[in-house]
Every structure is written in C-alpha cells, then in structure tokens.
Design a protein around this motif. Structure first.
Motif, PDB file in Angstrom:
ATOM      1  N   PRO A 290       0.814  -1.225   0.000  1.00 54.57           N
ATOM      2  CA  PRO A 290       0.000   0.000   0.000  1.00 54.57           C
ATOM      3  C   PRO A 290       0.851   1.280   0.000  1.00 54.57           C
ATOM      4  CG  PRO A 290      -0.440  -1.372   1.957  1.00 54.57           C
ATOM      5  CD  PRO A 290       0.461  -2.155   1.073  1.00 54.57           C
ATOM      6  N   GLU A 291       1.992   1.251   0.694  1.00 49.78           N
ATOM      7  CA  GLU A 291       2.829   2.464   0.768  1.00 49.78           C
ATOM      8  C   GLU A 291       3.789   2.569  -0.408  1.00 49.78           C
ATOM      9  OE1 GLU A 291       1.775   0.304   4.221  1.00 49.78           O
ATOM     10  OE2 GLU A 291       3.480  -0.181   2.948  1.00 49.78           O
ATOM     11  N   LYS A 292       3.956   1.479  -1.158  1.00 54.30           N
ATOM     12  CA  LYS A 292       4.899   1.400  -2.286  1.00 54.30           C
ATOM     13  C   LYS A 292       6.362   1.579  -1.853  1.00 54.30           C
ATOM     14  CE  LYS A 292       1.553   3.106  -5.735  1.00 54.30           C
ATOM     15  NZ  LYS A 292       0.858   1.818  -5.829  1.00 54.30           N
ATOM     16  N   TYR A 293       6.643   1.376  -0.573  1.00 53.11           N
ATOM     17  CA  TYR A 293       8.028   1.361  -0.111  1.00 53.11           C
ATOM     18  C   TYR A 293       8.149   0.297   0.966  1.00 53.11           C
ATOM     19  CZ  TYR A 293       6.404   4.075   3.963  1.00 53.11           C
ATOM     20  OH  TYR A 293       5.748   4.493   5.091  1.00 53.11           O
ATOM     21  N   ALA A 294       9.372   0.019   1.376  1.00 55.56           N
ATOM     22  CA  ALA A 294       9.599  -0.964   2.437  1.00 55.56           C
ATOM     23  C   ALA A 294      10.870  -0.566   3.180  1.00 55.56           C
ATOM     24  CB  ALA A 294       9.742  -2.364   1.845  1.00 55.56           C
ATOM     25  N   TYR A 295      11.194  -1.329   4.207  1.00 52.32           N
ATOM     26  CA  TYR A 295      12.441  -1.096   4.938  1.00 52.32           C
ATOM     27  C   TYR A 295      13.353  -2.300   4.771  1.00 52.32           C
ATOM     28  CZ  TYR A 295       9.970   2.695   7.267  1.00 52.32           C
ATOM     29  OH  TYR A 295       9.271   3.841   7.524  1.00 52.32           O
ATOM     30  N   ILE A 296      14.629  -2.022   4.542  1.00 50.84           N
ATOM     31  CA  ILE A 296      15.613  -3.093   4.608  1.00 50.84           C
ATOM     32  C   ILE A 296      16.157  -3.050   6.035  1.00 50.84           C
ATOM     33  CG2 ILE A 296      17.388  -1.615   3.505  1.00 50.84           C
ATOM     34  CD1 ILE A 296      18.467  -4.287   2.318  1.00 50.84           C
ATOM     35  N   VAL A 297      16.025  -4.169   6.728  1.00 56.49           N
ATOM     36  CA  VAL A 297      16.353  -4.228   8.153  1.00 56.49           C
ATOM     37  C   VAL A 297      17.512  -5.186   8.365  1.00 56.49           C
ATOM     38  CG1 VAL A 297      15.501  -4.918  10.435  1.00 56.49           C
ATOM     39  CG2 VAL A 297      13.985  -3.691   8.862  1.00 56.49           C
ATOM     40  N   PHE A 298      18.513  -4.730   9.109  1.00 62.79           N
ATOM     41  CA  PHE A 298      19.670  -5.597   9.385  1.00 62.79           C
ATOM     42  C   PHE A 298      20.205  -5.296  10.773  1.00 62.79           C
ATOM     43  CE2 PHE A 298      22.826  -2.246   8.312  1.00 62.79           C
ATOM     44  CZ  PHE A 298      22.062  -1.422   7.497  1.00 62.79           C
ATOM     45  N   ASP A 299      20.972  -6.236  11.278  1.00 61.20           N
ATOM     46  CA  ASP A 299      21.488  -6.038  12.631  1.00 61.20           C
ATOM     47  C   ASP A 299      22.986  -5.708  12.593  1.00 61.20           C
ATOM     48  OD1 ASP A 299      22.700  -8.436  12.145  1.00 61.20           O
ATOM     49  OD2 ASP A 299      21.872  -9.483  13.874  1.00 61.20           O
ATOM     50  N   ILE A 377      13.339   2.129   1.574  1.00 68.44           N
ATOM     51  CA  ILE A 377      13.703   1.964   0.165  1.00 68.44           C
ATOM     52  C   ILE A 377      12.461   1.793  -0.716  1.00 68.44           C
ATOM     53  CG2 ILE A 377      16.039   1.042   0.521  1.00 68.44           C
ATOM     54  CD1 ILE A 377      13.116  -1.297  -0.185  1.00 68.44           C
ATOM     55  N   ALA A 378      12.653   2.056  -1.989  1.00 63.14           N
ATOM     56  CA  ALA A 378      11.652   1.764  -3.013  1.00 63.14           C
ATOM     57  C   ALA A 378      12.418   1.562  -4.327  1.00 63.14           C
ATOM     58  CB  ALA A 378      10.653   2.912  -3.133  1.00 63.14           C
ATOM     59  N   PRO A 379      11.774   1.016  -5.348  1.00 67.88           N
ATOM     60  CA  PRO A 379      12.516   0.753  -6.591  1.00 67.88           C
ATOM     61  C   PRO A 379      12.948   2.013  -7.359  1.00 67.88           C
ATOM     62  CG  PRO A 379      10.606  -0.688  -6.415  1.00 67.88           C
ATOM     63  CD  PRO A 379      10.460   0.360  -5.346  1.00 67.88           C
ATOM     64  N   GLY A 380      14.002   1.872  -8.152  1.00 68.36           N
ATOM     65  CA  GLY A 380      14.486   2.931  -9.048  1.00 68.36           C
ATOM     66  C   GLY A 380      15.026   2.314 -10.327  1.00 68.36           C
ATOM     67  N   VAL A 381      15.039   3.113 -11.422  1.00 70.61           N
ATOM     68  CA  VAL A 381      15.549   2.610 -12.708  1.00 70.61           C
ATOM     69  C   VAL A 381      17.052   2.358 -12.580  1.00 70.61           C
ATOM     70  CG1 VAL A 381      15.922   3.142 -15.150  1.00 70.61           C
ATOM     71  CG2 VAL A 381      13.775   3.799 -14.038  1.00 70.61           C
ATOM     72  N   HIS A 382      17.470   1.171 -12.939  1.00 69.63           N
ATOM     73  CA  HIS A 382      18.829   0.765 -12.615  1.00 69.63           C
ATOM     74  C   HIS A 382      19.669   0.286 -13.789  1.00 69.63           C
ATOM     75  CE1 HIS A 382      22.078  -0.479 -10.107  1.00 69.63           C
ATOM     76  NE2 HIS A 382      21.941  -1.751 -10.401  1.00 69.63           N
TER      77      HIS A 382
END
Ligand code: ADP
Length: 448
Positions: A290-299, A377-382
């Motif tokens: 729904p938000e079109k983004y997410a979090y990359i989570v690491f320790d 993060i969210a996608p980008g042209v790569h």
C-alpha cells in the motif's frame, strides 16, 4: 591537428578501461575518450560484485559450482530471453576474467551471493568494500602505468564510416573544438540509458517518475551513434528497476546487504517476500505494498561485515536503535508485529527453512544483535538490458546481423546478454569479459 590511433575506446567505465588495457597489452596504440569530467562511468557505483563460476577463489573456499548452473540461473533470471550464444560466451569466459583482473592486481577474492543465484559466486573485495570503486581505481592504475592516452570532458559526436568500414571518430573537446581522429577500430563502451528519462519512458511509459540509481552520463548516446552507422538494437524495452533505492538521495542499497542476511519489512512490520528473489520480482512486490516502499532491516552483525553499511550510515540514510522495539517505534511500525516478524524469521534461520516465503540463500544469520538498523527503500531505474546487437566476438551487427567492420561494443551499451532481467553481479562480469574481448578483437584488426 591530425591524430591517429590503432584503437579508440569510447567511454571510461569498466568495459572501456578493460578494453583499452587489453588492446594496449596486445601492442595497439589506444585512446580513451570520456565525455564526463571524471573516469568510471556507472561502473564506479557498482556495489555487489562480479559473478563467475568455477573460479580459483571459489575452489579455495570450498564452494562447489558449475558453469552450467551459472548459465541456467542467468537464463532463468533473464526470463529465458537472453541471447544463448552471448550468454554461453559470458559464462565460459568468466573465470578467465577473474584471473585477468587478479594478474593486474585487482583481487576479487571475497565471495557472496545475489538474488536469483543459488551458489556463492559473486566475487568482491575481501575487505567488504564496494566492487565499483575498487575496480575502477585498479583499472585506472593499470591505464596510468601503461601511459594510455585519456581525454576527459570530450565526447565522441560521430563515427566516421566510409567504404563500408570505420575510418575514425569526431570528438568534441572540453574547449568545444571538433577534432578528427583516424582509426580502423572503435570500441563503444558508452553504457546504458537509465539516466535519460525521456528515452526510458519512450520504451516504458510505466516508469515515468521513477528515480534512477545511475550517474548523469548514462544517456544512451552511444546507441544512437552506432545506429547511425547501421547497428541493430535488441530488447530496448527491457529496463530493470532495482528494488532497494533510497528515494531522497537515489542511493542504491547494495544487494550484498541482503546477501549478508538483511530482511525486507513493510511499514506494517511484516516480511512480504523472499528477499533473495530476482530484482524484478522483489521490485514488483514492493510496488504492490500500500505504501509502495519498504524497509531493509539488518542487525549489527551484518553491518560489521559490510563496508557499504557504514557508508549508508555516514550518509544519514540509516535509522538505528538499540532494540527492535525502539526501532519499530522510531519507524512508526507496530512493535508487536515487528517483534513477531523477527522472532519468526530467526526461527527459520535456526531450522534453515523459510516456511513463509521460501528464502533459501543468505538465510545465514538471525537478526538479533543490536543495534538494529533500517533503511527506507523503493525501486528505481537501474539497468537497461537492451542495446546494440553484437556477435560473440563483440563485433557490432547491423539489422541484417552482418558485421559492421571496425565497430566493436561491450558493456551496458550492448543488448541481449541479460535478456529480460539482469542478475546482480552479472554487469561487472559482462564489462570485464566482453571489454577484454573487444580489446583483443580491436587489437587483432589493427595488425591486419
Ligand atoms: P559500462 O558499465 O558498460 O562500462 P559505464 O556506464 O560504466 O558503462 O561507462 C560508460 C561511460 O561512457 C560513461 O563514463 C559515459 O560518460 C561515457 N560515454 C557515454 N557516451 C559517450 C560519448 N558519446 N563520448 C564519450 N564518452 C561517452
């Protein structure tokens, strides 16, 4: 002034520099032309590494791999659209390319994995630094040692083509002067067109408004120059979006963070997909949130092993907290959902089975060592998989698949190798494998 070189290399990314060094080492006089004020193109931004199967460095670490499996996984990742001959050549020459670099003091002997690859075959600097900066500085050292001529702030504005073959190039210099250089061999290593949004949108209207991870020079001008002398193109609509791009800075968050054990979590606090799937699939899942983004989570465990993470922290991209609860609170996530997500994921790591999304690679470490870190993060042209057509000798082909004498191309300017989706780590492999091959072919032509 009249200049003459055996070989002119257009573009100073990895493909161009590798081509120039190889051509020089086979006795050719070489000029490198770069339109930007700095060397390195988009290659300098490469993060993960260089894929290759059956290498000496894999053997040393006891990693069992096969070229056949590398071929199959690249083809599957590319939606079976890859040009089979080019992909064969790519897979076959990859271990040699790793050695080509090693003999020139560029050691890629740390190994990780990227989305879509089941085996650790992504070669990178042992100290965990990003591959691009390390690779370009090593190649530049080799260029300098050989006194190869480099013109910066100079763009190739025309390929001179007469009597059915390449005769030279026209350059526009820093001072805006036009200079003609005679040569029988031009190696186009001008990269892709991700930073040319009108060209991207022309082929992919759905990518309107997307940020790009690419440097400013990735505008696709080299494709147009080659088309003017008859080059064919392929797969122009195959444009890759990278799933993990920080949107305010367009900074790409390396796949090696996920390869080290990071997970992807929604704003709700839940995992939603296999983090180690191919870039196209992971991107599609993020766009579907729904938000079109997410979090990359690491320790902390992941951070300590990857220098890129420190770079992201220094750039202010990372939200850190001493506990998962505190991290969830700062990110505005439901604490309990996030805690459950970590506990469940850590259970999967313990039993080495991801019941929810079937992650099999980099299911290596629990996310349980504080401080905890997150990047939105969210996608980008790569990456633009499409480009000009070449044969397995890097000779540019016209639209009837006939060789255009004297025109060679390598790197992202070329289409077909990666099909519908490039695997992480396959672009750096591409530029070294086909860059050195182009240098060899161009040097041979000079001797004829
Ligand atoms: P690759 O990964 O294929 O080597 P890069 O993007 O790393 O591609 O490098 C391509 C380089 O070519 C960039 O530095 C870009 O500025 C340069 N370039 C593109 N078009 C021209 C041109 N017409 N003349 C000179 N340099 C060019």
């Amino acid at each position: 002034e009249a200049k003459q070189f055996d070989v002119v290399v257009v573009g100073s990314g990895g493909a161009g520099l590798a081509a120039a060094i190889q051509a020089h080492d086979e006795g050719a006089s070489v000029l490198i032309v770069e339109k930007m004020p700095t060397i390195g193109g988009n290659t300098i931004k490469a993060s993960a590494g260089m894929n290759a199967a059956e290498t000496r460095f894999q053997r040393v670490q006891g990693i069992q791999d096969s070229k056949e499996l590398f071929y199959r996984e690249s083809l599957k990742g590319g939606h079976n659209k890859n040009n089979p001959e080019l992909l064969r050549r790519f897979v076959e020459n990859a271990p040699e390319a790793i050695e080509w670099l090693a003999t020139r003091g560029i050691m890629l002997n740390g190994i990780t994995t990227t989305g879509g690859m089941s085996i650790e075959r992504t070669h990178r600097p042992k100290d965990g630094s990003a591959v691009g900066g390390y690779l370009i500085s090593g190649l530049v050292r080799n260029v300098n040692k050989r006194n190869i001529d480099v013109m910066l702030d100079t763009s190739v504005s025309d390929i001179i083509f007469e009597d059915g073959e390449v005769k030279g190039v026209r350059l526009t210099t820093e001072e805006n002067e036009t200079v003609t250089v005679s040569t029988r061999s031009v190696i186009m290593a001008t990269g892709g067109f991700s930073a040319n949004s009108s060209m991207v949108v022309k082929y992919r209207p759905d990518l309107d408004g997307f940020v790009t991870t690419n440097h400013k020079g990735a505008t696709g001008g080299g494709i147009a120059l080659l088309e003017r002398i008859g080059a064919g193109t392929v797969d122009m609509g195959e444009i890759q979006i990278h799933p993990t791009v920080e949107q305010n800075t367009s900074y790409l968050i390396s796949e090696s963070i996920r390869g080290g054990g990071a997970i992807l979590v929604s704003q709700k606090g839940s995992r939603f997909f296999n983090e180690m799937e191919t870039r196209d699939k992971v991107s599609a899942q993020i766009i579907a949130l729904p938000e079109k983004y997410a979090y990359i989570v690491f320790d902390e465990h992941v951070r300590a092993k990857n220098k890129a993470a420190d770079e992201y922290i220094a750039k202010g991209l990372v939200t850190s907290a001493s506990s998962p609860e505190a991290l969830a609170k700062t990110l505005g996530m439901d604490e309990n959902t996030f805690l459950d997500t970590l506990e469940r994921y850590n259970g999967f790591v313990a039993k080495q089975h991801d019941d929810d999304f079937g992650r099999t690679t980099a299911l290596r470490a629990p996310v349980n060592e504080g401080p905890f870190h997150a990047i939105r993060i969210a996608p980008g042209v790569h990456h633009t998989m499409g480009g000009v057509t070449i044969n397995t000798q890097t000779c540019v082909l016209n639209s009837d698949k006939q060789v255009i004498p004297g025109a060679f191309a390598a790197g992202e300017v070329v289409g077909g190798i990666h099909g519908g989706n490039r695997i992480g780590g396959n672009a750096v492999a591409d530029i070294i494998i086909f860059g050195t091959l182009a240098g060899h072919q161009a040097a041979m032509r000079a001797k004829q």
